[in-house]
Design a protein around this motif. Sequence first.
Motif, PDB file in Angstrom:
ATOM      1  N   ASP A 140      16.524  48.084  -2.795  1.00 52.74           N
ATOM      2  CA  ASP A 140      15.157  48.544  -3.070  1.00 52.74           C
ATOM      3  C   ASP A 140      14.797  48.654  -4.546  1.00 52.74           C
ATOM      4  N   TRP A 178      13.588  46.510  -6.522  1.00 53.27           N
ATOM      5  CA  TRP A 178      12.371  45.746  -6.828  1.00 53.27           C
ATOM      6  C   TRP A 178      11.100  46.418  -6.314  1.00 53.27           C
ATOM      7  N   GLU A 217       8.135  48.412  -8.734  1.00 55.20           N
ATOM      8  CA  GLU A 217       7.334  47.517  -9.579  1.00 55.20           C
ATOM      9  C   GLU A 217       6.450  46.606  -8.730  1.00 55.20           C
ATOM     10  N   TYR A 218       6.991  46.105  -7.650  1.00 57.73           N
ATOM     11  CA  TYR A 218       6.237  45.227  -6.752  1.00 57.73           C
ATOM     12  C   TYR A 218       5.051  45.985  -6.176  1.00 57.73           C
ATOM     13  N   TYR A 248       7.938  38.965  -9.688  1.00 58.61           N
ATOM     14  CA  TYR A 248       7.909  39.892  -8.552  1.00 58.61           C
ATOM     15  C   TYR A 248       8.421  39.204  -7.285  1.00 58.61           C
ATOM     16  N   THR A 307      10.480  36.636  -7.136  1.00 62.35           N
ATOM     17  CA  THR A 307      11.924  36.425  -7.296  1.00 62.35           C
ATOM     18  C   THR A 307      12.692  37.711  -7.028  1.00 62.35           C
ATOM     19  N   ALA A 308      12.203  38.823  -7.542  1.00 59.02           N
ATOM     20  CA  ALA A 308      12.865  40.109  -7.307  1.00 59.02           C
ATOM     21  C   ALA A 308      12.853  40.464  -5.819  1.00 59.02           C
ATOM     22  N   ARG A 309      11.712  40.232  -5.153  1.00 61.38           N
ATOM     23  CA  ARG A 309      11.622  40.507  -3.710  1.00 61.38           C
ATOM     24  C   ARG A 309      12.595  39.644  -2.947  1.00 61.38           C
ATOM     25  N   SER A 339      15.351  38.342  -3.961  1.00 58.91           N
ATOM     26  CA  SER A 339      16.730  38.748  -4.244  1.00 58.91           C
ATOM     27  C   SER A 339      17.114  40.034  -3.535  1.00 58.91           C
ATOM     28  N   GLY A 340      16.138  40.905  -3.280  1.00 55.21           N
ATOM     29  CA  GLY A 340      16.434  42.212  -2.707  1.00 55.21           C
ATOM     30  C   GLY A 340      15.915  42.408  -1.303  1.00 55.21           C
TER      31      GLY A 340
END
Length: 108
Positions: free
Chosen positions: A14, A16, A19-20, A78, A80-82, A84-85
């Motif tokens: 979690d 990410w 910020e998302y 955002y 990419t972070a989502r 990845s997580g």
Amino acid sequence: MSVYLIADIKVTDDGWVPEYAANVHNLVEKHGGRYLSRSGNIETLEGEQKDSTLIAILEFPSRAALDGFAADPDYAPYGTARQSGSVSNFHVIDDTDIAGAIPYLKAG
């Protein structure tokens, strides 16, 4: 023709999320979209129970607007972070009725 993005997400890390959640809605609005829901209150009425953390439903005025959001360089970090997580399943549907029997929807 409106299109709807249905994002079915299982968060696996979690980091990410804050910020998302704080920033992506502004990018959605930039492309003419809006969130109809972004909820973790998920109840399965029929079918297999999924282990989704949240489901979001977004409306865009056109497929081109949705594609513009998805390709926006400001969204890339955002997204990419989502990715990845989480385990994310995104579906796009339009505002039509496949059977053509609902009078207030366009036949699809």
